[in-house]
Design a protein around this motif. Structure first.
Motif, PDB file in Angstrom:
ATOM      1  N   UNK A  36     -59.661 -50.188  46.973  1.00  0.00           N
ATOM      2  CA  UNK A  36     -58.957 -51.444  46.704  1.00  0.00           C
ATOM      3  C   UNK A  36     -57.711 -51.118  45.883  1.00  0.00           C
ATOM      4  N   UNK A  37     -56.546 -51.232  46.510  1.00  0.00           N
ATOM      5  CA  UNK A  37     -55.298 -50.933  45.820  1.00  0.00           C
ATOM      6  C   UNK A  37     -54.934 -52.125  44.940  1.00  0.00           C
ATOM      7  N   UNK A  38     -54.873 -51.892  43.643  1.00  0.00           N
ATOM      8  CA  UNK A  38     -54.601 -52.955  42.667  1.00  0.00           C
ATOM      9  C   UNK A  38     -53.105 -53.092  42.435  1.00  0.00           C
ATOM     10  N   UNK A  76     -53.440 -58.058  47.031  1.00  0.00           N
ATOM     11  CA  UNK A  76     -51.990 -58.290  47.119  1.00  0.00           C
ATOM     12  C   UNK A  76     -51.653 -59.781  47.163  1.00  0.00           C
ATOM     13  N   UNK A  77     -52.558 -60.575  47.735  1.00  0.00           N
ATOM     14  CA  UNK A  77     -52.305 -62.005  47.882  1.00  0.00           C
ATOM     15  C   UNK A  77     -53.123 -62.856  46.917  1.00  0.00           C
ATOM     16  N   UNK A  78     -53.701 -62.210  45.915  1.00  0.00           N
ATOM     17  CA  UNK A  78     -54.491 -62.952  44.927  1.00  0.00           C
ATOM     18  C   UNK A  78     -53.641 -63.199  43.683  1.00  0.00           C
ATOM     19  N   UNK A  79     -54.005 -64.193  42.874  1.00  0.00           N
ATOM     20  CA  UNK A  79     -53.249 -64.445  41.638  1.00  0.00           C
ATOM     21  C   UNK A  79     -53.227 -63.197  40.750  1.00  0.00           C
ATOM     22  N   UNK A  80     -52.135 -63.034  40.017  1.00  0.00           N
ATOM     23  CA  UNK A  80     -51.994 -61.873  39.138  1.00  0.00           C
ATOM     24  C   UNK A  80     -51.896 -62.306  37.693  1.00  0.00           C
TER      25      UNK A  80
END
Length: 191
Positions: A36-38, A76-80
């Protein structure tokens, strides 16, 4: 199907990551390892972080055609900043037929109680923990849903790899050959 989730910035992915992933696959009931690339670790601020798609490309290059490994851009498309529990929950909802386990280094066990909803991670997913140099023993290592594995204490530093690249020195054997080629071709980490 049992899936081991190996989170990281992979900046760059290196031989240590591949060794640990391979050992988790061979010594546990896990059927696949997903890298899982963070996009950005909430505990690390790194101005040397390559763009997430470049890091995903390097992970794909490292994996090659190994069917036991997959890369994932789910965060990549989740809140940061992205939190592990949110990613785990999302993946479990998207793939209810799979059982996910979190792979972490023993050095992370000490700070694990600071992670968002760490109790839920332990209860619903569990941890597969690999040894890390200079780690302190944690009470969590005795927890029912924590599996300690035997592995060499691989201490390859992505910081050292980036430093060697900037100095024009070889990183052969520290990262998979396909990743060396990609770094050289694209000029990653030069400035």
């Amino acid at each position: 199907m049992e899936i081991g989730l190996f989170f990281g910035s992979f900046n760059p992915i290196h031989a240590g990551h591949m060794i640990i992933a391979s050992l988790v696959k061979e010594t546990t009931d896990v059927d696949e390892i997903w890298f899982i690339v963070s996009p950005q670790n909430p505990f690390k601020k790194n101005k040397n972080l390559l763009h997430e798609f470049d890091r995903l490309d390097m992970v794909n290059a490292a994996i090659g055609d190994d069917y036991q490994f997959r890369s994932s851009d789910v965060e990549f498309n989740m809140p940061r900043p992205s939190y592990t529990i949110d990613t785990l929950t999302f993946l479990q909802e998207k793939h209810p037929e799979k059982k996910f386990h979190l792979i972490i280094g023993e050095d992370n066990l000490e700070s694990f109680p600071k992670w968002k909803n760490h109790e839920k991670i332990l209860e619903h997913f569990g941890l597969i923990v690999y040894p890390r140099p200079h780690s302190k023993e944690s009470q969590l290592s005795k927890f029912e849903n924590v599996r300690m594995i035997e592995a060499p204490e691989v201490d390859i530093s992505a910081t050292l790899i980036r430093k060697l690249i900037k100095e024009g020195k070889s990183i052969k054997y520290l990262v998979p050959d396909a990743v060396v080629e990609m770094i050289q071709t694209k000029g990653f980490f030069k400035d």
